[in-house]
Design an enzyme around this catalytic site. Structure first.
Site, PDB file in Angstrom:
ATOM      1  N   HIS A   1     -40.368  -0.616  44.075  1.00  0.00           N
ATOM      2  CA  HIS A   1     -41.630  -0.863  44.692  1.00  0.00           C
ATOM      3  C   HIS A   1     -42.420  -0.593  43.629  1.00  0.00           C
ATOM      4  O   HIS A   1     -42.628   0.337  42.925  1.00  0.00           O
ATOM      5  CB  HIS A   1     -41.774   0.151  45.766  1.00  0.00           C
ATOM      6  CG  HIS A   1     -41.124  -0.169  46.956  1.00  0.00           C
ATOM      7  ND1 HIS A   1     -41.419  -0.990  47.984  1.00  0.00           N
ATOM      8  CD2 HIS A   1     -39.587   0.490  47.160  1.00  0.00           C
ATOM      9  CE1 HIS A   1     -40.430  -1.124  48.826  1.00  0.00           C
ATOM     10  NE2 HIS A   1     -39.364  -0.105  48.327  1.00  0.00           N
TER      11      HIS A   1
ATOM     12  N   ASP B   1     -35.715   2.458  43.782  1.00  0.00           N
ATOM     13  CA  ASP B   1     -36.494   2.391  44.663  1.00  0.00           C
ATOM     14  C   ASP B   1     -38.001   2.897  44.398  1.00  0.00           C
ATOM     15  O   ASP B   1     -38.663   1.847  44.235  1.00  0.00           O
ATOM     16  CB  ASP B   1     -35.994   3.294  45.779  1.00  0.00           C
ATOM     17  CG  ASP B   1     -36.571   3.079  47.394  1.00  0.00           C
ATOM     18  OD1 ASP B   1     -37.269   1.879  47.361  1.00  0.00           O
ATOM     19  OD2 ASP B   1     -36.293   3.546  48.287  1.00  0.00           O
ATOM     20  N   ASP B   2     -38.214   4.022  44.316  1.00  0.00           N
ATOM     21  CA  ASP B   2     -39.532   4.671  43.597  1.00  0.00           C
ATOM     22  C   ASP B   2     -39.371   5.769  42.807  1.00  0.00           C
ATOM     23  O   ASP B   2     -39.579   6.969  42.937  1.00  0.00           O
ATOM     24  CB  ASP B   2     -40.386   5.133  45.053  1.00  0.00           C
ATOM     25  CG  ASP B   2     -40.401   4.278  46.032  1.00  0.00           C
ATOM     26  OD1 ASP B   2     -40.972   3.144  46.107  1.00  0.00           O
ATOM     27  OD2 ASP B   2     -39.520   4.494  47.149  1.00  0.00           O
TER      28      ASP B   2
ATOM     29  N   HIS C   1     -35.418  -4.637  54.042  1.00  0.00           N
ATOM     30  CA  HIS C   1     -35.177  -3.170  54.019  1.00  0.00           C
ATOM     31  C   HIS C   1     -34.572  -3.273  55.613  1.00  0.00           C
ATOM     32  O   HIS C   1     -35.096  -3.479  56.621  1.00  0.00           O
ATOM     33  CB  HIS C   1     -36.218  -2.148  54.144  1.00  0.00           C
ATOM     34  CG  HIS C   1     -36.925  -2.002  52.628  1.00  0.00           C
ATOM     35  ND1 HIS C   1     -37.156  -3.112  51.856  1.00  0.00           N
ATOM     36  CD2 HIS C   1     -37.168  -1.000  52.004  1.00  0.00           C
ATOM     37  CE1 HIS C   1     -37.809  -2.625  50.655  1.00  0.00           C
ATOM     38  NE2 HIS C   1     -37.606  -1.167  50.916  1.00  0.00           N
TER      39      HIS C   1
ATOM     40  N   GLU D   1     -31.370   1.672  56.293  1.00  0.00           N
ATOM     41  CA  GLU D   1     -31.731   2.913  55.903  1.00  0.00           C
ATOM     42  C   GLU D   1     -31.832   4.200  56.848  1.00  0.00           C
ATOM     43  O   GLU D   1     -31.222   5.269  56.703  1.00  0.00           O
ATOM     44  CB  GLU D   1     -33.043   3.019  54.851  1.00  0.00           C
ATOM     45  CG  GLU D   1     -33.298   4.278  54.128  1.00  0.00           C
ATOM     46  CD  GLU D   1     -34.575   4.091  53.348  1.00  0.00           C
ATOM     47  OE1 GLU D   1     -34.680   5.016  52.469  1.00  0.00           O
ATOM     48  OE2 GLU D   1     -35.258   3.422  53.616  1.00  0.00           O
TER      49      GLU D   1
ATOM     50  N   HIS E   1     -34.341  -3.487  43.237  1.00  0.00           N
ATOM     51  CA  HIS E   1     -35.200  -2.541  44.288  1.00  0.00           C
ATOM     52  C   HIS E   1     -35.987  -1.912  43.836  1.00  0.00           C
ATOM     53  O   HIS E   1     -35.534  -0.532  43.636  1.00  0.00           O
ATOM     54  CB  HIS E   1     -33.942  -2.165  45.324  1.00  0.00           C
ATOM     55  CG  HIS E   1     -34.774  -1.672  46.532  1.00  0.00           C
ATOM     56  ND1 HIS E   1     -34.454  -2.215  47.987  1.00  0.00           N
ATOM     57  CD2 HIS E   1     -35.757  -0.797  46.988  1.00  0.00           C
ATOM     58  CE1 HIS E   1     -35.247  -1.635  48.696  1.00  0.00           C
ATOM     59  NE2 HIS E   1     -35.909  -0.703  48.254  1.00  0.00           N
TER      60      HIS E   1
END
Length: 331
Positions: free
Chosen positions: A14, A273-274, A192, A195, A12
């Protein structure tokens, strides 16, 4: 072996948000684009909350306009990821950022991204696969365009389809056609959910989009029956604890439900994630899970096993990664 050198699998991530801040600033300077509002005084990405994060994300990635930009981004992002021990990574690629969902342009961007990934694999040993994502806040019609891009380029490199973006806009069923299109092309599916939305968002996503993985999914913990269903159906959660803490989806590391979900038997993976936005790496994620929950090498070996089994790659690639993971256990 330290957590830093331990090989890892990440599912996961981005693509655009893996860009180091220095890479974006240099690209913006070259193109004479003012991105100063998106960085703090130390040159790091800066945002207040999730809504502002989406704005900063869009603004900071604005300099990425050409296939060559994305080729360079792919190489440097995978280089940074490989430095933290990741040997296999799946990243979310959005046709919205790569030619505004125009199929011809998308193919040009994708070819450049693949070049960057091939170079990174040769130089750093990291294997990369792409999951095409639509952006929820762009609406169902745009999602269809993204799904068409995904379906037309599905192969051993483009292996999945998913949806990211503002979770609370629309309902999962609004995007069912896009996911059906991707599924029919042979792509595997993730989305997604959970969350920011409650457990019902996870349940609706599973029912209406028929995905096999859920991005985040942490609020499933608030519904015992849903947790049982996740276990029964073998649904894999792509959990990003550091991201959840920074964006305040949870109040802190001690309050994160990842351990409770795992203890209940849910299949758990860990990702960043990021990473540059949240000042994290896969190594830091492992270190925090060790610090807060006492997880150690056997736990992280199990996480890696779950992740590579849930990866969307072909069996030959999976077997090669498993071999590398097994070899490291003897180090």
């Amino acid at each position: 072996m330290t957590f830093a050198t331990m090989p890892k699998v990440e599912l996961h991530l981005h693509h655009e948000a893996a860009a180091p801040p220095s890479f974006i600033r240099q690209l913006a300077q070259k193109k004479k684009i003012d991105v100063s509002d998106f960085f703090d005084d130390e040159g790091n990405y800066s945002f207040r909350d999730f809504g502002h994060f989406i704005q900063v994300y869009d603004g900071a990635t604005a300099p990425l306009t050409t296939p060559e930009d994305f080729r360079a981004l792919t190489y440097v992002a995978l280089e940074e990821t490989a430095k933290t021990g990741v040997i296999y990574a799946e990243t979310f690629l959005s046709p919205d950022f790569c030619g505004n969902c125009d199929l011809v342009a998308w193919k040009e961007f994708l070819a450049a991204i693949k070049e960057g990934a091939d170079a990174a694999e040769k130089d750093f040993g990291i294997v990369h696969r792409a999951i095409v994502t639509c952006l929820r806040h762009e609406g169902p019609e745009n999602a269809i365009k993204a799904a068409k891009c995904a379906a037309e380029t599905a192969d051993d490199y483009v292996v999945g389809f998913g949806m990211a973006g503002a979770e609370m806009m629309g309902r999962p069923g609004d995007f069912a056609y896009s996911f059906d299109m991707a599924r029919e092309s042979g792509l595997r599916l993730t989305c997604h959910a959970g969350e920011w939305g409650g457990p019902e968002m996870v349940a609706d996503t599973l029912r209406d989009l028929k995905v096999e993985r859920i991005g985040h999914g942490i609020n499933a913990i608030n519904d015992d029956a849903l947790v049982d269903k996740l276990v029964e159906d073998g649904i894999v959660l792509e959990v990003c604890p550091g991201s959840n803490v920074v964006l305040k989806a949870v109040s802190g590391w001690d309050d994160h439900p990842i351990a409770k979900l795992r203890d209940r038997g849910v299949k758990i993976t860990v990702s960043t994630d990021d990473p540059p936005f949240f000042h994290t790496t896969m190594t830091k994620e492992f270190e925090n899970l060790n610090r807060v929950f006492g997880w150690d090498r056997p736990d992280f070996d199990a996480l890696n096993t779950t992740a590579i089994e849930a990866a969307f790659c072909d069996d030959k690639t999976r077997a090669a990664i498993v071999k590398r993971l097994e070899a490291a256990k003897n180090d």
